[in-house]
Scaffold this motif. Structure first.
Motif, PDB file in Angstrom:
ATOM      1  N   UNK A 269       0.863  -1.180   0.000  1.00 10.08           N
ATOM      2  CA  UNK A 269       0.000   0.000   0.000  1.00 10.08           C
ATOM      3  C   UNK A 269       0.891   1.219   0.000  1.00 10.08           C
ATOM      4  N   UNK A 270       1.393   1.572  -1.169  1.00 12.19           N
ATOM      5  CA  UNK A 270       2.284   2.724  -1.279  1.00 12.19           C
ATOM      6  C   UNK A 270       2.202   3.219  -2.713  1.00 12.19           C
ATOM      7  N   UNK A 271       2.734   4.404  -2.916  1.00  9.83           N
ATOM      8  CA  UNK A 271       2.791   4.983  -4.248  1.00  9.83           C
ATOM      9  C   UNK A 271       4.251   4.989  -4.700  1.00  9.83           C
ATOM     10  N   UNK A 272       4.430   5.054  -6.023  1.00  8.22           N
ATOM     11  CA  UNK A 272       5.793   5.204  -6.542  1.00  8.22           C
ATOM     12  C   UNK A 272       6.390   6.537  -6.092  1.00  8.22           C
ATOM     13  N   UNK A 273       5.551   7.475  -5.684  1.00 12.04           N
ATOM     14  CA  UNK A 273       6.085   8.741  -5.163  1.00 12.04           C
ATOM     15  C   UNK A 273       6.881   8.488  -3.890  1.00 12.04           C
ATOM     16  N   UNK A 274       6.465   7.466  -3.123  1.00 12.75           N
ATOM     17  CA  UNK A 274       7.147   7.168  -1.863  1.00 12.75           C
ATOM     18  C   UNK A 274       8.535   6.589  -2.144  1.00 12.75           C
ATOM     19  N   UNK A 275       8.629   5.615  -3.072  1.00 16.47           N
ATOM     20  CA  UNK A 275       9.950   5.038  -3.355  1.00 16.47           C
ATOM     21  C   UNK A 275      10.819   6.071  -4.079  1.00 16.47           C
ATOM     22  N   UNK A 276      10.184   6.908  -4.888  1.00 12.96           N
ATOM     23  CA  UNK A 276      10.930   7.969  -5.580  1.00 12.96           C
ATOM     24  C   UNK A 276      11.573   8.911  -4.556  1.00 12.96           C
ATOM     25  N   UNK A 277      10.774   9.336  -3.571  1.00 11.05           N
ATOM     26  CA  UNK A 277      11.287  10.259  -2.558  1.00 11.05           C
ATOM     27  C   UNK A 277      12.421   9.638  -1.765  1.00 11.05           C
ATOM     28  N   UNK A 278      12.275   8.351  -1.469  1.00  8.33           N
ATOM     29  CA  UNK A 278      13.311   7.675  -0.677  1.00  8.33           C
ATOM     30  C   UNK A 278      14.614   7.549  -1.473  1.00  8.33           C
ATOM     31  N   UNK A 279      14.499   7.119  -2.719  1.00  5.47           N
ATOM     32  CA  UNK A 279      15.716   6.928  -3.536  1.00  5.47           C
ATOM     33  C   UNK A 279      16.413   8.273  -3.746  1.00  5.47           C
ATOM     34  N   UNK A 280      15.647   9.330  -4.035  1.00 11.09           N
ATOM     35  CA  UNK A 280      16.262  10.659  -4.208  1.00 11.09           C
ATOM     36  C   UNK A 280      16.985  11.092  -2.942  1.00 11.09           C
ATOM     37  N   UNK A 311       7.986   1.101  -9.508  1.00  3.58           N
ATOM     38  CA  UNK A 311       9.450   1.068  -9.666  1.00  3.58           C
ATOM     39  C   UNK A 311      10.044   2.455  -9.503  1.00  3.58           C
ATOM     40  N   UNK A 312      11.307   2.461  -9.136  1.00  7.48           N
ATOM     41  CA  UNK A 312      12.123   3.680  -9.173  1.00  7.48           C
ATOM     42  C   UNK A 312      13.481   3.275  -9.724  1.00  7.48           C
ATOM     43  N   UNK A 313      13.939   4.040 -10.701  1.00  8.97           N
ATOM     44  CA  UNK A 313      15.210   3.743 -11.368  1.00  8.97           C
ATOM     45  C   UNK A 313      16.083   4.977 -11.242  1.00  8.97           C
ATOM     46  N   UNK A 314      17.281   4.807 -10.734  1.00 10.53           N
ATOM     47  CA  UNK A 314      18.197   5.944 -10.596  1.00 10.53           C
ATOM     48  C   UNK A 314      19.439   5.652 -11.439  1.00 10.53           C
ATOM     49  N   UNK A 315      19.912   6.661 -12.156  1.00  8.30           N
ATOM     50  CA  UNK A 315      21.118   6.493 -12.986  1.00  8.30           C
ATOM     51  C   UNK A 315      22.028   7.676 -12.742  1.00  8.30           C
ATOM     52  N   UNK A 316      23.305   7.403 -12.531  1.00  8.40           N
ATOM     53  CA  UNK A 316      24.255   8.511 -12.332  1.00  8.40           C
ATOM     54  C   UNK A 316      24.426   9.264 -13.643  1.00  8.40           C
ATOM     55  N   UNK A 317      24.662  10.585 -13.537  1.00  9.95           N
ATOM     56  CA  UNK A 317      25.001  11.348 -14.762  1.00  9.95           C
ATOM     57  C   UNK A 317      26.491  11.212 -14.839  1.00  9.95           C
ATOM     58  N   UNK A 318      26.958  10.312 -15.614  1.00 10.28           N
ATOM     59  CA  UNK A 318      28.394  10.169 -15.650  1.00 10.28           C
ATOM     60  C   UNK A 318      28.905  10.184 -17.059  1.00 10.28           C
TER      61      UNK A 318
END
Ligand SMILES: C[S@@+](CC[C@H](N)C(=O)[O-])C[C@H]1O[C@@H](n2cnc3c(N)ncnc32)[C@H](O)[C@@H]1O
Length: 321
Positions: A269-280, A311-318
């Protein structure tokens, strides 16, 4: 929700999202040669895994099915929930035609052996296909070879095998001996016996914390946790309590330079906004881009999108990637 891409990328760079700068995405697959979501509706779904069709509960299929009842009746196996468990995993399979204990399903060049499990799934989560394709593309771009991939809650290992097949060194972590044995069967069926995969039977949190203490690093971390789980020594996993500390450790484990993290959560019971906020928050010290949303499967009969997970996907700007 606004969808101004410039605004979105500038807030992502700052590791922060604002209501006006964040856009959730739907990432959907129509399946592949060996898998199709044939139809869904009335709380059920009809799928084809390789040679066999199965029918199982799907509480999010709120609409009506498209296909005639006769086509549903031809399913090779049907999962019936126990009355009290309509929302949980309890119930049992009825085989309408005899099925082998395991049968092969090919995906992106690897073989997943599928079987009817007591938890109503078949050992493969086809909605992950876009993540797998994304991962293969991302790994192709990593200059620092071999890339090191950490797969947490790795289950039957489709992602581990795909990454290893693409030349990565994979650390596959799962708390279940049976799941690891199954993943090794998939490795043999995929003819990837020589691929560099470290099979680790451990609690994901304990393992990640130990790797931080050892100063280890990974280019890509995949995290696919259940809502509740147990480590091999009974360690409790509760996504709402333990995801944040695990992600903080994962942020420390990401290699400097090109790095990425893919988190998928199911049935919570969560939104992708929650995982997005955590990963950021966990990756706020690093320059990178974050995108979040829902994974879905496109149904063949009516073209509807059946949601499966967040899902939440994070990618480095490299620049070196
Ligand atoms: C539903 S599966 C994940 C799906 C899988 N990654 C895939 O896409 O095929 C969840 C896995 O988490 C594992 N698990 C549960 N609790 C765990 C823990 N504390 N540490 C490590 N693995 C755990 C289970 O054994 C199971 O294999």
């Amino acid at each position: 929700m606004a969808s101004n891409p410039e605004r979105a990328s500038s807030v992502e760079g700052a590791g922060r999202a604002t209501a006006s700068g964040l856009c959730l995405r739907v990432v959907a697959t129509a399946g592949f040669a060996d898998y199709a979501l044939l139809d869904c509706g009335d709380g059920r779904k009809l799928e084809r895994f390789g040679r066999f069709t199965v029918e199982r509960p799907e509480p999010q299929a709120l609409w009506r099915p498209v296909l005639e009842p006769g086509q549903w009746l031809r399913a090779d196996a049907t999962f019936k929930s126990t009355a009290a468990e309509e929302d949980g995993e309890g119930g049992r399979w009825r085989q309408n035609n005899p099925l082998p204990d395991m049968w092969p399903v090919r995906v992106l060049g690897v073989t997943a052996l599928c079987r009817l499990t007591a938890f109503r799934h078949l050992g493969l989560f086809p909605e992950q296909l876009p993540h797998w394709q994304w991962m293969l593309e991302w790994l192709r771009g990593v200059r620092d070879k071999p890339a090191r991939v950490l797969n947490l809650f790795a289950y039957t290992g489709a992602a581990s095998l795909l990454a290893a097949g693409a030349g990565a060194e994979v650390t596959h972590v799962d708390a279940s001996k049976k799941a690891i044995a199954w993943a090794k069967q998939n490795q043999a069926a995929s003819k990837l016996g020589a691929a560099p995969i470290r099979w680790i039977l451990d609690d994901a949190r304990k393992f990640a914390a130990r790797e931080v203490r050892r100063g280890k690093s990974y280019h890509l971390i995949l995290i696919d946790p259940p809502k509740f789980g147990r480590g091999p020594e009974g360690e409790v996993w509760d996504v709402f309590t333990h995801l944040a500390p695990l992600l903080r450790d994962c942020a420390m484990l990401l290699a400097p330079g090109p790095a990425a993290l893919v988190l998928t959560t199911y049935a919570i019971r969560a939104s992708a906004l929650a995982t997005d906020g955590l990963v950021r928050e966990c990756l706020a010290q690093r320059r990178g881009a974050c995108e979040s949303g829902e994974l879905a499967v496109i149904e063949q009969a009516g073209g509807r999108l059946l949601p499966t997970s967040l899902f939440t996907r994070w990618t480095s700007d490299d620049a070196t990637h």
